[in-house]
Design an enzyme around this catalytic site. Structure first.
Site, PDB file in Angstrom:
ATOM      1  N   SER A  73       3.778   6.105  -0.874  1.00  0.00           N
ATOM      2  CA  SER A  73       2.424   6.666  -0.880  1.00  0.00           C
ATOM      3  C   SER A  73       1.928   6.701   0.551  1.00  0.00           C
ATOM      4  CB  SER A  73       1.496   5.795  -1.726  1.00  0.00           C
ATOM      5  OG  SER A  73       0.140   6.164  -1.551  1.00  0.00           O
TER       6      SER A  73
ATOM      7  N   TYR B 100      -3.403  -2.364  -3.334  1.00  0.00           N
ATOM      8  CA  TYR B 100      -2.437  -1.263  -3.442  1.00  0.00           C
ATOM      9  C   TYR B 100      -1.825  -0.914  -2.094  1.00  0.00           C
ATOM     10  CZ  TYR B 100      -0.533   3.324  -4.715  1.00  0.00           C
ATOM     11  OH  TYR B 100       0.307   4.392  -4.929  1.00  0.00           O
TER      12      TYR B 100
END
Length: 262
Positions: free
Chosen positions: A147, A160
């Site tokens: 990501s 995250y």
């Protein structure tokens, strides 16, 4: 040990995935499911891994794949999954997720632990289990769905971003450690991707989840990322796509997103 499902006789011999077995984790929805569909279309013999066997079985029937239960947080589940595979040429480490958007000062450590277990420790667990098979294949592919959160931090995203930074570092480290082995190490790092579950799982409210994408013309969808994954995996094997960052045109950076008035 039972092997993966056989290729359909009607699969054209010139498809790039012909004769190769690809494992896709987190395949019950989103990017994982889209990747499984795309790799099956490219001729790969696809093995699906996830916890939700109802969804997995339905997808396997749709695309002619093999579905196996897999809980990356459970060592016994990973061992059983790996032991059922006679051959692995490709591992798409896609399983992951975000489970909160709290600032560090209000950190829920249970959420942090869950985030690390799924995104990091589970990924390491399965990679370690399948790496010998990837090397033995003579032309293995080890791909991580990362990501842009693994490349830059932002407020409210620490659990995250920390986990995805770890995935990014894991891919970089394996690239160095496997430099003399017949295994490519690839990381695909998407920005804003609109899927049915990711943001909803993170914020826990459908209206708040929809607000993330409000006014953004054409955020990425799962099929866009699957297209990038398939492209990287179907290059000639001497071509290693170390890192591919992909964002929607409307997102120039993590904090710079063009939103139209609604």
């Amino acid at each position: 040990m039972p092997g993966p499902s056989a290729q359909s006789p009607s699969t054209p011999a010139d498809l790039p995935g012909r004769g190769r077995t690809a494992v896709v984790t987190g395949a019950s929805s989103g990017i994982g499911a889209a990747t499984a569909r795309r790799l099956a279309a490219e001729g790969f013999d696809v093995v699906l891994g996830a916890r939700r066997m109802d969804r997995l079985t339905a997808l396997a029937g749709e695309i002619g794949a093999r579905a196996l239960p897999l809980d990356l947080t459970d060592p016994a589940s990973v061992e059983e999954f790996a032991g059922s595979l006679a051959r692995v040429d490709v591992l798409v480490n896609n399983a992951g997720g975000a489970f909160d958007a709290a600032p560090v000062a209000e950190a829920d450590l249970d959420s942090w632990q869950r985030t690390y277990e799924v995104n990091v420790l589970g990924t390491v667990r399965l990679t370690k289990a399948l790496l010998p098979a990837l090397i033995a294949s003579g032309a293995g592919d080890l791909l991580f769905t990362g990501s842009t959160a693994g490349l830059i931090s932002y407020e409210g995203g620490a659990s995250y971003t920390a986990a995805k930074h770890a995935v990014h570092t894991l891919a970089e480290t394996l690239r160095l450690e496997l430099y003399d082995q017949p295994v490519r190490v690839v990381e695909i790092a998407p920005g804003m991707v609109r899927t049915e579950e990711f943001t909803l799982n993170r914020v826990g409210d459908r209206d708040k989840a929809e607000a993330v994408y409000r006014g953004v013309r054409e955020p990425l969808v799962a099929e866009d990322v699957a297209d990038c994954i398939a492209w990287a995996l179907t290059r000639p094997h001497h071509v290693n796509v170390d890192l591919l960052v992909v964002r929607p045109r409307a997102q120039a950076a993590q904090h710079k997103v063009f939103r139209e008035e609604i």
